[in-house]
Structure formats: structure tokens, C-alpha cells
Design an enzyme around this catalytic site. Structure first.
Site, PDB file in Angstrom:
ATOM      1  N   ASP A   1       0.860  -1.188   0.000  1.00 43.18           N
ATOM      2  CA  ASP A   1       0.000   0.000   0.000  1.00 43.18           C
ATOM      3  C   ASP A   1       0.892   1.233   0.000  1.00 43.18           C
ATOM      4  O   ASP A   1       2.136   1.129   0.012  1.00 43.18           O
ATOM      5  CB  ASP A   1      -0.945  -0.017   1.227  1.00 43.18           C
ATOM      6  CG  ASP A   1      -2.269   0.708   0.965  1.00 43.18           C
ATOM      7  OD1 ASP A   1      -2.227   1.898   0.624  1.00 43.18           O
ATOM      8  OD2 ASP A   1      -3.337   0.079   1.102  1.00 43.18           O
TER       9      ASP A   1
ATOM     10  N   GLY B   1       4.529   1.047  -1.651  1.00 42.06           N
ATOM     11  CA  GLY B   1       4.730   1.282  -3.077  1.00 42.06           C
ATOM     12  C   GLY B   1       3.453   1.711  -3.769  1.00 42.06           C
ATOM     13  O   GLY B   1       2.426   1.953  -3.125  1.00 42.06           O
ATOM     14  N   ASP B   2       3.568   1.787  -5.102  1.00 42.03           N
ATOM     15  CA  ASP B   2       2.472   2.253  -5.949  1.00 42.03           C
ATOM     16  C   ASP B   2       2.131   1.112  -6.909  1.00 42.03           C
ATOM     17  O   ASP B   2       2.999   0.676  -7.678  1.00 42.03           O
ATOM     18  CB  ASP B   2       2.986   3.488  -6.707  1.00 42.03           C
ATOM     19  CG  ASP B   2       2.019   3.974  -7.764  1.00 42.03           C
ATOM     20  OD1 ASP B   2       0.913   3.394  -7.890  1.00 42.03           O
ATOM     21  OD2 ASP B   2       2.379   4.928  -8.480  1.00 42.03           O
TER      22      ASP B   2
ATOM     23  N   HIS C   1     -12.442  -0.965  -8.866  1.00 43.81           N
ATOM     24  CA  HIS C   1     -13.571  -0.062  -9.177  1.00 43.81           C
ATOM     25  C   HIS C   1     -13.223   1.415  -9.022  1.00 43.81           C
ATOM     26  O   HIS C   1     -13.953   2.270  -9.514  1.00 43.81           O
ATOM     27  CB  HIS C   1     -14.828  -0.442  -8.375  1.00 43.81           C
ATOM     28  CG  HIS C   1     -14.803  -0.095  -6.920  1.00 43.81           C
ATOM     29  ND1 HIS C   1     -15.940  -0.118  -6.142  1.00 43.81           N
ATOM     30  CD2 HIS C   1     -13.798   0.279  -6.093  1.00 43.81           C
ATOM     31  CE1 HIS C   1     -15.639   0.223  -4.906  1.00 43.81           C
ATOM     32  NE2 HIS C   1     -14.345   0.467  -4.853  1.00 43.81           N
TER      33      HIS C   1
HETATM   34  C1  LIG Z   1     -10.822   1.085  -0.840  1.00 43.19           C
HETATM   35  S1  LIG Z   1      -9.350   0.673  -0.030  1.00 43.19           S
HETATM   36  C2  LIG Z   1      -9.399  -1.102  -0.096  1.00 43.19           C
HETATM   37  C3  LIG Z   1      -8.785  -1.750   1.105  1.00 43.19           C
HETATM   38  C4  LIG Z   1      -8.830  -3.271   1.166  1.00 43.19           C
HETATM   39  N1  LIG Z   1      -8.214  -3.891   0.034  1.00 43.19           N
HETATM   40  C5  LIG Z   1     -10.244  -3.778   1.344  1.00 43.19           C
HETATM   41  O1  LIG Z   1     -10.790  -4.380   0.441  1.00 43.19           O
HETATM   42  O2  LIG Z   1     -10.814  -3.562   2.433  1.00 43.19           O
HETATM   43  C6  LIG Z   1      -8.156   1.093  -1.274  1.00 43.19           C
HETATM   44  C7  LIG Z   1      -6.723   0.938  -0.805  1.00 43.19           C
HETATM   45  O3  LIG Z   1      -5.854   1.145  -1.941  1.00 43.19           O
HETATM   46  C8  LIG Z   1      -4.742   1.913  -1.510  1.00 43.19           C
HETATM   47  N2  LIG Z   1      -4.160   2.586  -2.674  1.00 43.19           N
HETATM   48  C9  LIG Z   1      -4.685   3.624  -3.384  1.00 43.19           C
HETATM   49  N3  LIG Z   1      -3.862   3.947  -4.403  1.00 43.19           N
HETATM   50  C10 LIG Z   1      -2.799   3.105  -4.327  1.00 43.19           C
HETATM   51  C11 LIG Z   1      -1.619   2.945  -5.126  1.00 43.19           C
HETATM   52  N4  LIG Z   1      -1.397   3.718  -6.197  1.00 43.19           N
HETATM   53  N5  LIG Z   1      -0.733   1.968  -4.785  1.00 43.19           N
HETATM   54  C12 LIG Z   1      -0.954   1.190  -3.698  1.00 43.19           C
HETATM   55  N6  LIG Z   1      -2.074   1.294  -2.904  1.00 43.19           N
HETATM   56  C13 LIG Z   1      -2.978   2.239  -3.229  1.00 43.19           C
HETATM   57  C14 LIG Z   1      -5.346   2.852  -0.487  1.00 43.19           C
HETATM   58  O4  LIG Z   1      -4.344   3.392   0.359  1.00 43.19           O
HETATM   59  C15 LIG Z   1      -6.326   1.940   0.258  1.00 43.19           C
HETATM   60  O5  LIG Z   1      -5.724   1.268   1.334  1.00 43.19           O
END
Ligand SMILES: C[S@@+](CC[C@H](N)C(=O)[O-])C[C@H]1O[C@@H](n2cnc3c(N)ncnc32)[C@H](O)[C@@H]1O
Length: 349
Positions: A212, A238-239, A258
Site C-alpha cells: 500500500d 509502493g504504488d 472499481h
Molecule cells: C478502498 S481501499 C481497499 C482496502 C482493502 N483492500 C479492502 O478491500 O478492504 C483502497 C486501498 O488502496 C490503496 N491505494 C490507493 N492507491 C494506491 C496505489 N497507487 N498503490 C498502492 N495502494 C494504493 C489505499 O491506500 C487503500 O488502502
């Protein structure tokens, strides 16, 4: 048949019944929804966690004006959110467990966010439908997620709310996916690690990595550490748009795709494909819409919520997701229901 009749009955004579009740119930559904959201905001369920309370005492503790306090509390009783016996109110088993702010099982953080943000933003749904543009803070140049990620306390609450929302799906994945033949799991966009804790607890042979953005590391390590799982469940910052990602036998993507437009969805899936071991699997899970797009109202409403909240995000059917997976190179794909509105789409490399 009279045009002034409000309903038609399918009586013994074979006459058809048409009633307006469902239309009005749905049209005014926001009354009940906002009553619950205000109750969460006011801390009704947290107040009642210490024990049942008489109306006047509760009215005073919550700082309510007496005019509508009785109507408010009794509405919550009639909606199944409170119990009342001899004029004394108490939580139901569900509200006591999930809406008491002081319990780790609290899921009200998400409802607080819905009350403060989504409720007013959904008032602009018509404009979103006409323009295709998101209707949240971005409209006025604010950056909700930027602010959220800069405030450790609110970020922690948000990440914990995600755990509460995904707990049903997490247990279903742990039970339904054949983890026996796999030893490592990577959860992309892992939030505080709710899914990985469930998987590691259910399958002691698994090691796991949560991936994350950097500010998520501390809340993740605190949460995983509270279960004593820090040796088997690690964090990598990371991204997920920038490859390469850490490699694993199974990669999970929960409530991620989504948020993004089609090109971005495929980029994330493609990066996951590259990071998978041969024979490995990607598990995409969220409120996957049924292929006919007639049944999963929650999934379809979630997609409208993505219109309000994101630049290009949308929810999708199992067939859509399997099509993208096949395009990217996954050799086998299937959809399996998890819990409530959630399903998983599995792709095997
Ligand atoms: C809606 S939450 C989903 C959390 C978990 N997977 C769940 O289903 O409960 C989206 C997650 O994606 C992470 N996120 C958003 N952009 C990201 C990126 N570019 N790279 C890694 N993580 C990212 C956010 O920090 C967040 O924790």
C-alpha cells in the site's frame, strides 16, 4: 379499471395488483438512512454500550432537544437499530457490536464518512449523471484523500473501517479459495491488513505481504502486530501502477479496481500478472455486478458512488473482469460468490 385507483389486486377473479408502496419506500429511503447516520454521528450506540438508558436521561446525555428526541429514538427502534423495554433503550446485538466507537469491531467510521461527505455529495447525483464528472471535494479543488493521508488518526479510522467492510468477504475467501497449493499471498491496496490477518490465521502455512502507500505502513504494522502475526505478514510500501510488484503465488485486489478507469484497471491487473508465479492466481473481489446487470443493486449503486467519488472509476460484471484477465494472458478464470453483494473473480496464470 379506474385510473384513480392506487393499486390493483390479483384477486380470486384474476385481477392484477399494482401498489405504490415500494416506490414511496425507495423514494423516501433517505429518511431512514439519514436517521441512522445522525445516530452514529451523535454517538447513540456508544452511549448505550454502558447499559440501557431511560428516554429523558438519554436525551440529556446526547444533547438532544426534547421536541423530537422520542421520535428519533423510537424511529431507531422501529428500524431495528435499538431495542426498547418499559421506556428504556438499549443497543441490539448488531449495533452494540458494530456501532460502539470503543469496540475494535466498530464499523461506524465508514458511516461517519458517509454522513459527512457522501450524503451531501449524492445530492448532486443528477449533475454527475449529466456531466460525467465527480461530485466530491474535487469539484471545489479540495483533496479529501490528500488530507486523509496527512492525518494519522483519521487515516487509521478509515483503514480500520475498510477492515470492517471487508470482513465477510475475507472469511469467505479464506474458506473458498484453495490455498493448500500456494505458500505466499500479496494483497495490493491492503489497508491495515484485515484480509491478510484472516488468511494467515486460517492457513498457518501462508506467508503474506501487504502492499500500500507509505502512510499505511504504521497502521498496518500495529494491526498485524496486535495479532502476533508480524513474522508472517509484512508490509511493502509502493504504488501498484508502478511495477515491478513483489512476486507471490496469490495476489488479492479487494475494492481496488472499481476506483479506476478501464485503462488503469488493466494496468493494475497486468502488473499483478507479471508478479505472479506460474500457476499462481489473482483474486479480485468487491461487489461484482451480475452479468445481466439486473440483480446486484448494491454493486450498481457502488458504481454510481464511483461516479461521485472518482475521475473514471466504475464497477463491473464478472464477465467484464474475466474478459480483461483473458486479454492480459490469464489462462483460466472463474467467478464465485463470497458474502452479501461481494463475489471474487479468480484468474489463473
Ligand atoms: C478502498 S481501499 C481497499 C482496502 C482493502 N483492500 C479492502 O478491500 O478492504 C483502497 C486501498 O488502496 C490503496 N491505494 C490507493 N492507491 C494506491 C496505489 N497507487 N498503490 C498502492 N495502494 C494504493 C489505499 O491506500 C487503500 O488502502
Amino acid at each position: 379499471m379506474s385510473a384513480t385507483r392506487h393499486h390493483l389486486n390479483r384477486s380470486d377473479s384474476g385481477e392484477t395488483t399494482i401498489e405504490p408502496g415500494r416506490i414511496m419506500e425507495l423514494g423516501l429511503g433517505f429518511w431512514g438512512s439519514k436517521t441512522l447516520l445522525s445516530a452514529v454521528e451523535l454517538g447513540v450506540f456508544t452511549e448505550l454500550a454502558s447499559g440501557p438508558c431511560a428516554r429523558d436521561e438519554l436525551t440529556s446525555r446526547l444533547g438532544l432537544h426534547p421536541r423530537s428526541a422520542g421520535d428519533f429514538l423510537d424511529t431507531l427502534v422501529s428500524l431495528g437499530m435499538l431495542s426498547r423495554e418499559d421506556g428504556t433503550y438499549s443497543n441490539t446485538p448488531e449495533t452494540g457490536l458494530f456501532l460502539d466507537r470503543d469496540k475494535p469491531s466498530y464499523i461506524g467510521g465508514f458511516l461517519e464518512m458517509a454522513n459527512a461527505r457522501l450524503y451531501p455529495f449524492w445530492g448532486r447525483l443528477t449533475e454527475g449523471l449529466q456531466t460525467g464528472e465527480q461530485q466530491n471535494e474535487a469539484r471545489t479543488g479540495e483533496d479529501f484523500f490528500g488530507k486523509l493521508y496527512a492525518d494519522p488518526e483519521r487515516l487509521g479510522q478509515f483503514l480500520h473501517a475498510m477492515t470492517g467492510l471487508s470482513v465477510g468477504a475475507a472469511h469467505a475467501i479464506a474458506a473458498k479459495f484453495p490455498f493448500d497449493g500456494h505458500s505466499s499471498v500479496l494483497d495490493l491496496g491492503c489497508a491495515e491488513g484485515g484480509l491478510l490477518v484472516t488468511l494467515a490465521q486460517t492457513h498457518p502455512h501462508l506467508t503474506a505481504v501487504g502492499f500500500d502507500l507509505p502512510p499505511v505502513q504504521d497502521p498496518f504494522e500495529r494491526y498485524v502486530g496486535s495479532f502476533g502475526l508480524q513474522d508472517r505478514v509484512k508490509f511493502v510500501a509502493g504504488d501498484f501502477f508502478a511495477g515491478p510488484l513483489p512476486s507471490a503465488d496469490v495476489i488479492t485486489l479487494g475494492h481496488i479496481l472499481h476506483d479506476w478507469n478501464l485503462e488503469e484497471k488493466k494496468q493494475i491487473l497486468s502488473n499483478a500478472y507479471d508478479a505472479l508465479a506460474p500457476g499462481g492466481a489473482v483474486i479480485v473481489f468487491e461487489s461484482i455486478i451480475d452479468d445481466e446487470r439486473t440483480e446486484n443493486a448494491f454493486g450498481l449503486l457502488m458504481s454510481l458512488n464511483m461516479l461521485i467519488e472518482t475521475q473514471g472509476g466504475f464497477d463491473y460484471t464478472g464477465a467484464d473482469c474475466q474478459g480483461w484477465m483473458r486479454e492480459i494472458g490469464f489462462s483460466d478464470t472463474y467467478v464465485e460468490h463470497l458474502a452479501g453483494p461481494d463475489s471474487m473473480v479468480v484468474g489463473i496464470k
